[in-house]
Design an enzyme around this catalytic site. Structure first.
Site, PDB file in Angstrom:
ATOM      1  N   LYS A  67       0.879  -1.168   0.000  1.00 16.39           N
ATOM      2  CA  LYS A  67       0.000   0.000   0.000  1.00 16.39           C
ATOM      3  C   LYS A  67       0.913   1.213   0.000  1.00 16.39           C
ATOM      4  O   LYS A  67       1.419   1.634   1.039  1.00 16.39           O
ATOM      5  CB  LYS A  67      -0.882  -0.010   1.249  1.00 16.39           C
ATOM      6  CG  LYS A  67      -2.250   0.610   1.054  1.00 16.39           C
ATOM      7  CD  LYS A  67      -2.246   2.072   0.653  1.00 16.39           C
ATOM      8  CE  LYS A  67      -2.093   3.000   1.822  1.00 16.39           C
ATOM      9  NZ  LYS A  67      -1.827   4.390   1.438  1.00 16.39           N
TER      10      LYS A  67
ATOM     11  N   CYS B 286      13.364  10.740   7.542  1.00 22.01           N
ATOM     12  CA  CYS B 286      13.151  10.342   8.937  1.00 22.01           C
ATOM     13  C   CYS B 286      14.436  10.445   9.740  1.00 22.01           C
ATOM     14  O   CYS B 286      14.410  10.647  10.945  1.00 22.01           O
ATOM     15  CB  CYS B 286      12.632   8.910   8.979  1.00 22.01           C
ATOM     16  SG  CYS B 286      13.696   7.771   8.080  1.00 22.01           S
TER      17      CYS B 286
ATOM     18  N   GLU C 109       8.327  16.100  16.044  1.00 18.05           N
ATOM     19  CA  GLU C 109       8.843  15.932  14.688  1.00 18.05           C
ATOM     20  C   GLU C 109       8.088  16.873  13.754  1.00 18.05           C
ATOM     21  O   GLU C 109       6.864  16.845  13.688  1.00 18.05           O
ATOM     22  CB  GLU C 109       8.637  14.485  14.219  1.00 18.05           C
ATOM     23  CG  GLU C 109       9.210  14.247  12.824  1.00 18.05           C
ATOM     24  CD  GLU C 109       8.891  12.855  12.269  1.00 18.05           C
ATOM     25  OE1 GLU C 109       7.712  12.458  12.285  1.00 18.05           O
ATOM     26  OE2 GLU C 109       9.831  12.182  11.802  1.00 18.05           O
TER      27      GLU C 109
ATOM     28  N   GLU D  67       8.865   1.188  11.425  1.00 17.87           N
ATOM     29  CA  GLU D  67       9.908   2.218  11.298  1.00 17.87           C
ATOM     30  C   GLU D  67       9.188   3.550  11.331  1.00 17.87           C
ATOM     31  O   GLU D  67       8.498   3.914  10.376  1.00 17.87           O
ATOM     32  CB  GLU D  67      10.661   2.074   9.966  1.00 17.87           C
ATOM     33  CG  GLU D  67      11.410   0.760   9.777  1.00 17.87           C
ATOM     34  CD  GLU D  67      12.679   0.655  10.608  1.00 17.87           C
ATOM     35  OE1 GLU D  67      12.986   1.599  11.360  1.00 17.87           O
ATOM     36  OE2 GLU D  67      13.336  -0.388  10.520  1.00 17.87           O
TER      37      GLU D  67
HETATM   38  P1  NAD Z   1       1.846   8.261   7.540  1.00 14.02           P
HETATM   39  O1  NAD Z   1       1.941   7.480   8.804  1.00 14.02           O
HETATM   40  O2  NAD Z   1       0.883   9.372   7.462  1.00 14.02           O
HETATM   41  O3  NAD Z   1       1.498   7.305   6.315  1.00 14.02           O
HETATM   42  C1  NAD Z   1       2.274   6.178   5.998  1.00 14.02           C
HETATM   43  C2  NAD Z   1       1.408   5.165   5.286  1.00 14.02           C
HETATM   44  O4  NAD Z   1       0.432   4.658   6.192  1.00 14.02           O
HETATM   45  C3  NAD Z   1       0.629   5.731   4.104  1.00 14.02           C
HETATM   46  O5  NAD Z   1       0.643   4.777   3.069  1.00 14.02           O
HETATM   47  C4  NAD Z   1      -0.756   5.902   4.673  1.00 14.02           C
HETATM   48  O6  NAD Z   1      -1.777   5.870   3.707  1.00 14.02           O
HETATM   49  C5  NAD Z   1      -0.851   4.720   5.603  1.00 14.02           C
HETATM   50  N1  NAD Z   1      -1.821   4.837   6.693  1.00 14.02           N
HETATM   51  C6  NAD Z   1      -2.194   5.958   7.353  1.00 14.02           C
HETATM   52  N2  NAD Z   1      -3.087   5.654   8.320  1.00 14.02           N
HETATM   53  C7  NAD Z   1      -3.279   4.321   8.271  1.00 14.02           C
HETATM   54  C8  NAD Z   1      -4.095   3.415   9.006  1.00 14.02           C
HETATM   55  N3  NAD Z   1      -4.868   3.827  10.007  1.00 14.02           N
HETATM   56  N4  NAD Z   1      -4.045   2.106   8.680  1.00 14.02           N
HETATM   57  C9  NAD Z   1      -3.243   1.661   7.693  1.00 14.02           C
HETATM   58  N5  NAD Z   1      -2.471   2.477   6.945  1.00 14.02           N
HETATM   59  C10 NAD Z   1      -2.476   3.795   7.245  1.00 14.02           C
HETATM   60  O7  NAD Z   1       3.343   8.750   7.253  1.00 14.02           O
HETATM   61  P2  NAD Z   1       3.819   9.715   6.058  1.00 14.02           P
HETATM   62  O8  NAD Z   1       3.300  11.086   6.336  1.00 14.02           O
HETATM   63  O9  NAD Z   1       3.535   9.063   4.765  1.00 14.02           O
HETATM   64  O10 NAD Z   1       5.413   9.693   6.238  1.00 14.02           O
HETATM   65  C11 NAD Z   1       6.109  10.561   7.085  1.00 14.02           C
HETATM   66  C12 NAD Z   1       6.455   9.875   8.402  1.00 14.02           C
HETATM   67  O11 NAD Z   1       7.181   8.690   8.130  1.00 14.02           O
HETATM   68  C13 NAD Z   1       7.338  10.683   9.310  1.00 14.02           C
HETATM   69  O12 NAD Z   1       6.880  10.565  10.634  1.00 14.02           O
HETATM   70  C14 NAD Z   1       8.697  10.015   9.184  1.00 14.02           C
HETATM   71  O13 NAD Z   1       9.557  10.178  10.278  1.00 14.02           O
HETATM   72  C15 NAD Z   1       8.307   8.601   8.993  1.00 14.02           C
HETATM   73  N6  NAD Z   1       9.372   7.837   8.342  1.00 14.02           N
HETATM   74  C16 NAD Z   1      10.109   6.950   9.091  1.00 14.02           C
HETATM   75  C17 NAD Z   1      11.141   6.240   8.508  1.00 14.02           C
HETATM   76  C18 NAD Z   1      11.977   5.252   9.293  1.00 14.02           C
HETATM   77  O14 NAD Z   1      12.717   4.494   8.677  1.00 14.02           O
HETATM   78  N7  NAD Z   1      11.889   5.220  10.607  1.00 14.02           N
HETATM   79  C19 NAD Z   1      11.423   6.438   7.151  1.00 14.02           C
HETATM   80  C20 NAD Z   1      10.671   7.359   6.428  1.00 14.02           C
HETATM   81  C21 NAD Z   1       9.641   8.046   7.034  1.00 14.02           C
END
Ligand code: NAD
Length: 486
Positions: A178, A288, A390, A254
């Site tokens: 997804k 991140c 963040e 992550e």
């Molecule tokens: P997000 O959590 O908003 O979304 C990530 C994914 O989860 C998307 O595909 C979204 O559609 C899906 N999603 C959202 N709610 C959901 C639910 N209730 N059930 C199932 N799926 C759901 O994150 P984002 O805004 O896309 O990315 C930014 C974040 O990602 C930042 O917090 C960043 O730090 C983190 N990040 C972490 C790493 C790491 O390796 N630790 C790497 C990259 C980004």
């Protein structure tokens, strides 16, 4: 208008509901494509295809056969490098200079590295005594975990998705991906590469949509999914963990970070400034692992801040395909509003705005994009929201410190624990401090230098589990002990 469909069982499938959503380029607001939103039906089909593939040709393949196919997938991405590059840059607005060095090559490399890992992975054997004196031998077998749900963010779409799909396929699992609703293109394009490489139908599936009450939630709550691997925000990780609790499914998370850089007075200042500029502003601060808190030893504080300011002001914001561009836009208007709310909050709290703090004037079509200025603050209290939460934008707060114990305490005073960067030429101090930082990865005199065999993941609210090299095998396989009485 180009259409992006779901990729299920080796073919492209429209949404039965007819529901679509627009895919917009954040650099200029133009519509790139319409995306078919997967409903429960498409998610069911994708999971069923993935379950079926486990029992078919894929499930019977030898490790060497899988390895050969994964090499073909990597070669297939490289053969269509420019298509992947353009798709990624248009979805995100990120500059070609970045995506051509990081996103796309790493997207391809993730298949080769995990093919090599699985080929060379062994398991433990224990010889044991038994009361009758004949003894027994125990050995472990790795078997695929099953159908893996892969839920991804938008900041490094292909790279972070393949970082999960690569090891999953290497281990013999099947996946339903997804992608983020903001960046559906490269995951979809990868379906064609999978077919061309000979990956059997149903092994790699993609469902497009949002999180709650959409493809993300339908997938993570689906009983046909055996495990969920997620990269994204910590709060989303908590929701996914709840979904995974039903049926006791395994998770790998992550999540977010609030990463600290520590610059000691004995640092090589050129390296420290250059590294901090990259870690704060690369990918418009949407990494991140990026630095949002910088601690600088007091004797060099003023000089460091002045040099960081010069560097930030030299960044060139522009179109992805302009060779002069060093920074793209934020991912969306919604995200820009969030980042700008922190910019305003910083001023309300009395921060000194060293540079930036607003929206730049962009020429022509770019004026419709989600641009924001790289921003540096000083003067805020350590407990302010700017230093605690963040932001995920091109910004950092710089604070002075006076001694080592004090700065270690400040760096660790966070709910997160993803990454950290230390800058010092004192090798003893470097090891001493690195050992005391609560983060999954501590870079010293570098940033984002990644050996893909090493453990990667976060402490505290930054995640659960480790990915990379053989650590990924722990999540993507079930270890089974075979006990042989002699
Ligand atoms: P997000 O959590 O908003 O979304 C990530 C994914 O989860 C998307 O595909 C979204 O559609 C899906 N999603 C959202 N709610 C959901 C639910 N209730 N059930 C199932 N799926 C759901 O994150 P984002 O805004 O896309 O990315 C930014 C974040 O990602 C930042 O917090 C960043 O730090 C983190 N990040 C972490 C790493 C790491 O390796 N630790 C790497 C990259 C980004």
């Amino acid at each position: 208008m180009k259409e992006i469909k779901n990729f299920i069982n080796g073919g492209y499938v429209a949404a039965a509901s007819g529901k679509t959503f627009p895919n917009v380029c954040p650099a200029d607001g133009r519509s790139l494509s319409v995306v078919h939103e997967a409903g429960r039906d498409e998610v069911d089909q994708a999971v069923a295809a993935a379950r079926g593939a486990l029992k078919g040709e894929w499930g019977r393949m030898s490790v060497n056969e899988r390895v050969a196919i994964l090499y073909k997938v990597a070669d297939g991405i490289n053969a269509r490098f420019d298509e992947f590059l353009e798709a990624e840059c248009l979805d995100t607005g990120k500059p070609r200079s970045l995506a051509s060095h990081i996103d796309i090559p790493r997207g391809a490399a993730n298949f080769k590295i995990f093919a090599d890992t699985i080929k060379n992975a062994g398991t433990e054997t224990f010889v044991m005594d038994t009361p009758d004196g004949t003894g027994a031998i125990n050995y472990a077998l790795r078997q695929p975990k099953g159908v893996i749900a892969v839920v991804c963010p938008w900041n490094l779409p292909l790279l972070l998705m393949t970082w999960k799909v690569g090891p999953a396929l290497a281990c013999g699992d099947t996946v339903v991906v997804k992608p983020s609703e903001e960046t559906p293109s490269t995951a979809t394009l990868l379906g064609e590469v999978m077919n061309d490489a000979g990956v059997p139908a149903g092994v790699y599936n993609v469902v497009n949509g949002f999180g709650p009450d959409s493809a993300g939630a339908f997938l993570t709550s689906h009983p046909g999914v055996d495990a969920i691997t997620f990269t994204g925000e910590t709060v989303t990780g908590e929701h996914i963990m709840q979904a995974a609790a039903v049926g006791l499914r395994d998770i790998s998370l992550e999540c977010g970070g609030k990463n600290a850089a520590i610059v000691f007075a004995d640092a090589d200042l050129d390296k420290a400034v250059e590294g901090t500029l990259r870690s704060a502003f690369a990918n418009c601060g949407q990494v991140c692992l990026g630095t949002e808190r910088v601690y600088v030893e007091r004797p060099i504080f003023d000089e460091f801040v002045a040099r960081l300011k010069r560097g930030a002001e030299n960044m060139s914001l522009g179109a992805w395909d302009d060779p002069a561009t060093t920074m793209g836009p934020l991912i969306s208007e919604e995200h820009r509003n969030k980042v700008l709310s922190y910019y305003r909050k910083a001023e309300e709290l009395g921060a000194t705005v060293v540079t930036g703090g607003g929206v730049p004037d962009m020429p022509g079509d770019l004026a419709r994009g989600c641009w924001i200025q790289p921003t540096i603050w000083t003067g805020l209290a350590e407990d302010s929201v700017i230093v605690k939460e963040e932001i995920f934008g091109p910004c950092c707060h710089v604070a002075p410190f006076d001694d080592e114990d004090e700065v270690i305490a400040m760096a660790n005073d966070t709910h997160y624990g993803l990454a950290s960067a230390l800058w010092t030429e004192n090798v003893t101090r470097l090891h001493r401090v690195a050992a005391q930082i609560d983060a999954g990865i501590v870079w010293t005199n570098s940033w984002f230098l990644r050996d893909l065999r090493t453990p990667f993941g976060g402490m505290k609210m930054s995640g659960i589990g480790r990915e990379g090299g053989h650590y990924s095998l722990e999540f993507y396989t079930e270890l089974k002990n075979v006990c042989v009485k002699l």
